[in-house]
Every structure is written in C-alpha cells, then in structure tokens.
Design an enzyme around this catalytic site. Structure first.
Site, short mmCIF file in Angstrom:
data_model
loop_
_atom_site.label_atom_id
_atom_site.label_comp_id
_atom_site.label_asym_id
_atom_site.label_seq_id
_atom_site.Cartn_x
_atom_site.Cartn_y
_atom_site.Cartn_z
N PHE A 1 -6.33 46.27 47.30
CA PHE A 1 -7.61 45.87 46.31
C PHE A 1 -8.33 44.73 47.13
O PHE A 1 -7.85 43.53 47.43
CB PHE A 1 -7.02 45.32 45.15
CG PHE A 1 -8.18 45.31 44.06
CD1 PHE A 1 -8.48 46.83 43.48
CD2 PHE A 1 -8.95 44.47 44.01
CE1 PHE A 1 -9.42 46.81 42.66
CE2 PHE A 1 -10.17 44.70 42.82
CZ PHE A 1 -10.24 45.84 42.50
N ASP B 1 -15.75 43.41 43.31
CA ASP B 1 -15.17 42.65 42.28
C ASP B 1 -13.85 42.83 42.02
O ASP B 1 -13.26 44.01 42.19
CB ASP B 1 -16.18 42.81 41.03
CG ASP B 1 -15.68 43.97 40.28
OD1 ASP B 1 -15.80 45.04 41.04
OD2 ASP B 1 -15.56 43.85 39.14
N ASP C 1 -12.61 55.35 47.01
CA ASP C 1 -11.33 55.15 46.63
C ASP C 1 -10.77 56.69 46.53
O ASP C 1 -10.41 57.29 47.48
CB ASP C 1 -11.17 54.16 45.58
CG ASP C 1 -9.86 53.97 45.11
OD1 ASP C 1 -8.94 54.45 46.14
OD2 ASP C 1 -9.54 53.37 44.19
N GLU D 1 -22.64 53.39 48.98
CA GLU D 1 -21.64 53.26 48.04
C GLU D 1 -20.96 51.80 48.63
O GLU D 1 -20.95 51.74 50.01
CB GLU D 1 -20.85 54.36 47.87
CG GLU D 1 -19.31 54.16 47.26
CD GLU D 1 -19.55 53.57 45.66
OE1 GLU D 1 -20.19 52.73 45.29
OE2 GLU D 1 -18.69 54.27 44.97
N ASP D 2 -20.15 51.10 48.00
CA ASP D 2 -19.51 49.89 48.53
C ASP D 2 -18.05 50.61 48.99
O ASP D 2 -17.89 50.21 50.22
CB ASP D 2 -19.27 48.97 47.30
CG ASP D 2 -18.59 49.45 45.99
OD1 ASP D 2 -18.14 50.55 45.88
OD2 ASP D 2 -18.13 48.62 45.15
N GLY E 1 -21.68 47.20 42.87
CA GLY E 1 -21.03 46.92 43.94
C GLY E 1 -21.54 46.98 45.55
O GLY E 1 -21.40 46.35 46.46
N LYS F 1 -11.20 54.06 51.96
CA LYS F 1 -9.79 53.99 52.04
C LYS F 1 -8.98 55.23 52.65
O LYS F 1 -8.00 55.15 52.73
CB LYS F 1 -9.23 53.93 50.65
CG LYS F 1 -9.58 52.48 50.14
CD LYS F 1 -8.95 52.07 48.86
CE LYS F 1 -9.06 50.62 48.38
NZ LYS F 1 -8.68 50.23 47.04
N ARG G 1 -17.68 38.68 43.54
CA ARG G 1 -18.72 39.68 44.29
C ARG G 1 -19.48 38.77 45.34
O ARG G 1 -20.02 39.37 46.16
CB ARG G 1 -19.71 40.24 43.00
CG ARG G 1 -19.17 41.45 42.31
CD ARG G 1 -20.25 42.02 41.73
NE ARG G 1 -19.75 42.86 40.30
CZ ARG G 1 -19.33 44.15 40.52
NH1 ARG G 1 -19.11 44.83 41.68
NH2 ARG G 1 -18.77 44.67 39.32
P1 IMP Z 1 -13.63 56.26 43.27
O1 IMP Z 1 -14.51 57.03 42.40
O2 IMP Z 1 -12.22 56.49 43.05
O3 IMP Z 1 -13.89 56.50 44.74
O4 IMP Z 1 -13.86 54.79 43.24
C1 IMP Z 1 -14.98 54.08 43.78
C2 IMP Z 1 -15.22 52.90 42.93
O5 IMP Z 1 -14.28 52.17 42.48
C3 IMP Z 1 -16.15 51.72 43.97
O6 IMP Z 1 -17.31 51.98 43.69
C4 IMP Z 1 -15.54 50.40 43.26
O7 IMP Z 1 -16.46 50.10 42.11
C5 IMP Z 1 -14.06 50.61 42.90
N1 IMP Z 1 -13.12 50.10 43.62
C6 IMP Z 1 -12.16 51.25 44.45
N2 IMP Z 1 -11.39 50.38 45.10
C7 IMP Z 1 -11.96 49.16 45.03
C8 IMP Z 1 -11.28 48.06 45.60
O8 IMP Z 1 -10.44 47.82 46.31
N3 IMP Z 1 -11.89 46.81 45.12
C9 IMP Z 1 -12.94 46.76 44.27
N4 IMP Z 1 -13.44 47.82 43.67
C10 IMP Z 1 -12.88 49.12 44.16
MG MG Z 2 -18.48 50.88 42.79
#
Ligand code: IMP
Ligand code: MG
Length: 185
Positions: free
Chosen positions: A164, A171, A116, A112-113, A57, A144, A177
């Site tokens: 999303f 992606d 969440d 990191e992208d 990402g 977020k 992407r």
């Molecule tokens: P976390 O571990 O729950 O913080 O998730 C982070 C990862 O989930 C990110 O690096 C993304 O790969 C994916 N992700 C979370 N939200 C989104 C979104 O809105 N669009 C695309 N990928 C997401």
């Molecule tokens: Mg990611």
C-alpha cells in the site's frame, strides 16, 4: 522511519508511520520529465489533446506532467468512485463529476495515479470512447502489474511493488496526499 533529507515531512501521523520511501522526489521528477518527452512526441497539435486527470489521486502527477508537455493541450478532470454501498466493493465505478470538455474527435490522455485491479480504467476508457474521443490512452504513474483486468496502459511511470503506497497524490483515508515522495505505509 526513513529520514527524508533531514526532514520527516509529516511522514508520521498518529499511529501510522511511513515505513519506507519507495520513490523519492528526484526519482519521481526524473521519471515525469521522461514521460513528458515521450508523450509530447506521440501527439501533434492536430490531435487537440485533452489531458484528463482522475481526481483526487492524480492531482500532483497531473500538475507536474503537463508542465513537461510541449504541445498545445487542454486540461480537464473527472471524479469516479467505486460503488458498492460503502462496505462491499461491487466492482462498479460511478462517475461523480466531469469531464466537462467536449471529447468528440479529440485525443484524450487519461491520467491515473495507480493501477491496482484495473477496474476503474476498465470502466472509464470505454465510457470516454463512447463519448466520441478519437483516441483514449492512459498514463499511470504507478502500475502494480497484477494479473487482473485487461486494460492497456500506454505510459507507466513505475512498476510498483504490491504494497500500500501513499504520497504524491496517493492517500490512506485521505491522509498523506501532500507528501512529495511515494512511500509504503
Ligand atoms: P483499481 O480500480 O483497482 O485499479 O484501483 C485504482 C484506485 O485504487 C487508484 O486510483 C487509487 O485511488 C486506489 N489505490 C489502489 N492501490 C492503492 C495504493 O497502494 N495506495 C493508494 N491508493 C490505491
Ligand atoms: Mg485514484
């Protein structure tokens, strides 16, 4: 369907259509430049900065960010994946690749992208610290701001809406992407 400067740029794929541009190319580039200035001011050559991108990402963000950093640095990548047997997310994070660089004594900037739930970072940051990094700081393009895992993110590009998002590295089932903007799906 939002028109992007006259060109839809693959914003439509099968029955999935990019709904709304949330951050356009100019907004992203402006923000990345500002982040680059801040981050450049926070480190010095003695930190032996390692910019560590979390694939896939972060690949576009990473490429733009390092071009805005004005100090010596090395680049490395890692791949992590949520682990849960495919269907149920167990909250476990599995490290699939990297980092291959030596971390001991270095300042690590984890790129990191999007944050969440924060689960990914909550697992990876202590792991990197455990490998002897002098410091581990996180730069996330999007956050977020959910009331979830308490993970400290030092630099954030944008506080993202809780929808999303795709594009600029993000992606949906590996699609979108390559879009130069970030949109909601
Ligand atoms: P976390 O571990 O729950 O913080 O998730 C982070 C990862 O989930 C990110 O690096 C993304 O790969 C994916 N992700 C979370 N939200 C989104 C979104 O809105 N669009 C695309 N990928 C997401
Ligand atoms: Mg990611």
């Amino acid at each position: 369907m939002t028109d992007v400067g006259g060109a839809v740029r693959d914003g439509r794929l099968g029955d999935r259509v990019v709904r709304e541009i949330v951050y356009d190319e100019d907004a992203i580039q402006d923000r990345v430049r500002a982040l680059g200035e801040e981050i450049s001011a926070a480190y010095g050559p003695e930190d032996r900065l390692l910019v560590l991108g979390l694939l896939k990402g972060s690949f576009l963000f990473m490429a733009d960010l390092v071009r805005n950093l004005t100090l010596p640095l090395h680049v490395d990548f890692m791949v992590a994946s949520s682990y849960g047997g495919g269907t149920v997310s167990s909250g476990e994070v599995r490290l699939l690749y990297g980092p291959t660089a030596e971390l001991a004594g270095r300042a690590v900037l984890l790129v990191e992208d999007i944050v969440d739930s924060g689960t990914t970072l909550a697992r990876l940051v202590p792991m990197l610290e455990g490998r002897g990094a002098a410091s581990v700081d996180v730069c996330a393009l999007l956050h977020k701001r959910l009331p979830t895992v308490g993970v400290e993110v030092r630099w954030v590009g944008f506080d993202a809406p809780n929808s999303f998002l795709v594009g600029y590295g993000l992606d949906h089932a590996e699609d979108f992407r390559h879009l130069p903007y970030i949109a909601s799906l």
